[in-house]
Design an enzyme around this catalytic site. Structure first.
Site, PDB file in Angstrom:
ATOM      1  N   ASP A 177     -12.155   8.211   5.401  1.00  0.00           N
ATOM      2  CA  ASP A 177     -11.563   7.507   4.379  1.00  0.00           C
ATOM      3  C   ASP A 177     -12.117   6.035   4.898  1.00  0.00           C
ATOM      4  O   ASP A 177     -11.011   5.430   5.670  1.00  0.00           O
ATOM      5  CB  ASP A 177      -9.901   7.762   4.290  1.00  0.00           C
ATOM      6  CG  ASP A 177      -9.348   7.060   3.259  1.00  0.00           C
ATOM      7  OD1 ASP A 177     -10.099   6.691   2.158  1.00  0.00           O
ATOM      8  OD2 ASP A 177      -8.100   6.596   3.236  1.00  0.00           O
TER       9      ASP A 177
ATOM     10  N   GLU B 290     -15.265   9.154   1.316  1.00  0.00           N
ATOM     11  CA  GLU B 290     -15.024   8.676  -0.116  1.00  0.00           C
ATOM     12  C   GLU B 290     -16.033   7.836  -0.697  1.00  0.00           C
ATOM     13  O   GLU B 290     -16.486   6.967  -0.334  1.00  0.00           O
ATOM     14  CB  GLU B 290     -13.618   8.128   0.027  1.00  0.00           C
ATOM     15  CG  GLU B 290     -12.750   9.285   0.077  1.00  0.00           C
ATOM     16  CD  GLU B 290     -11.237   8.804  -0.352  1.00  0.00           C
ATOM     17  OE1 GLU B 290     -11.102   7.415  -0.906  1.00  0.00           O
ATOM     18  OE2 GLU B 290     -10.340   9.373  -0.565  1.00  0.00           O
TER      19      GLU B 290
ATOM     20  N   ASP C  63      -3.837   7.783   5.459  1.00  0.00           N
ATOM     21  CA  ASP C  63      -5.533   7.526   5.640  1.00  0.00           C
ATOM     22  C   ASP C  63      -5.971   8.976   6.290  1.00  0.00           C
ATOM     23  O   ASP C  63      -7.143   9.185   5.622  1.00  0.00           O
ATOM     24  CB  ASP C  63      -5.727   6.289   6.282  1.00  0.00           C
ATOM     25  CG  ASP C  63      -5.281   5.134   5.568  1.00  0.00           C
ATOM     26  OD1 ASP C  63      -5.566   5.070   4.352  1.00  0.00           O
ATOM     27  OD2 ASP C  63      -4.935   4.239   6.122  1.00  0.00           O
TER      28      ASP C  63
END
Length: 239
Positions: free
Chosen positions: A7, A67, A140
């Protein structure tokens, strides 16, 4: 198969490492790598690169999942995420590890069943899927584990090579732009076709059956030049 989920972020970068064996998933490690706001951006990016490179070297994942960039109301945040994402992709390329990517909504849909799931729902489903004794505490890290789970399931069904080549939405995507194949490219071609059809209509030829392919670049320039001359003439003061 081992998957390293990331992330991305410059202040806090979440990571999650998942192993898939015989259709079962388990968590190997997860956490958050943080950088200090007192250090310069080049130093923070260097730290991110070093951390990701260390995870790649120690765990030797078969694929990395990151991501995908998405629109953010906070431009400063978007820039920071983009910079961190670039460093992460660089580390993967240096290690020769293929990269898969997905938007947050795609990951939430795969993990929780719908794209509007909140943080707690994602954390809970990550715990269930990975058989963890407690949900991951840091947001996260939970997001990183979630995208790792998504990648493990996707790559397991489609193969790493095919799954990594997901549809391209922007020029920052992992896969190279496939001309005329993505939704973005189709939208551009359709817009050009409409412009050509309108230009043909103004020339008196009417729209063609081939989306204006017969209209040449020279004709389009002629139409635009005529429009520009008309606009300039309208602005001239009367003598």
């Amino acid at each position: 198969m081992i998957v390293l989920g990331i992330d991305p972020g410059t202040a806090a970068l979440g990571y999650g490492i998942v192993e898939s064996t015989g259709g079962r998933l388990r968590e190997i490690d997860h956490g958050v790598f943080e950088t200090s706001a007192d250090t310069s951006m080049p130093e923070r990016l260097l730290g991110v690169h070093g951390a990701v490179s260390a995870w790649l070297a120690s765990h030797r994942p078969d694929v990395m999942a990151v991501e995908r960039l998405f629109f953010s109301r906070n431009a400063q945040t978007a820039f920071g995420v983009g910079q961190a994402r670039g460093v992460v992709l660089l580390a993967a390329a240096e290690a020769g590890v293929p990269v898969m990517e997905a938007t947050p909504n795609e990951v939430k849909s795969a993990i929780a069943g719908y794209g509007a799931a909140d943080k707690r729902q994602v954390q809970r489903m990550v715990q269930v899927v990975l058989g963890m004794s407690a949900p991951p505490r840091l947001d996260d890290a939970a997001d990183a584990l979630a995208i790792a789970v998504w990648a493990a399931n996707t790559a397991g069904s489609a193969g790493v090579g095919r799954a990594a080549m997901s549809p391209v939405m922007d020029r920052s995507a992992v896969a190279p732009i496939a001309r005329g194949r993505s939704g973005y490219e189709r939208a551009v071609h359709e817009a050009i076709a409409r412009e050509r059809a309108e230009a043909s209509a103004r020339l008196g030829a009417g729209p063609s059956d081939t989306d204006g392919e017969a209209t040449t670049t020279a004709e389009l320039r002629s139409v635009r030049a005529a429009e520009l001359r008309s606009a300039r003439a309208a602005k001239r003061p009367a003598s």
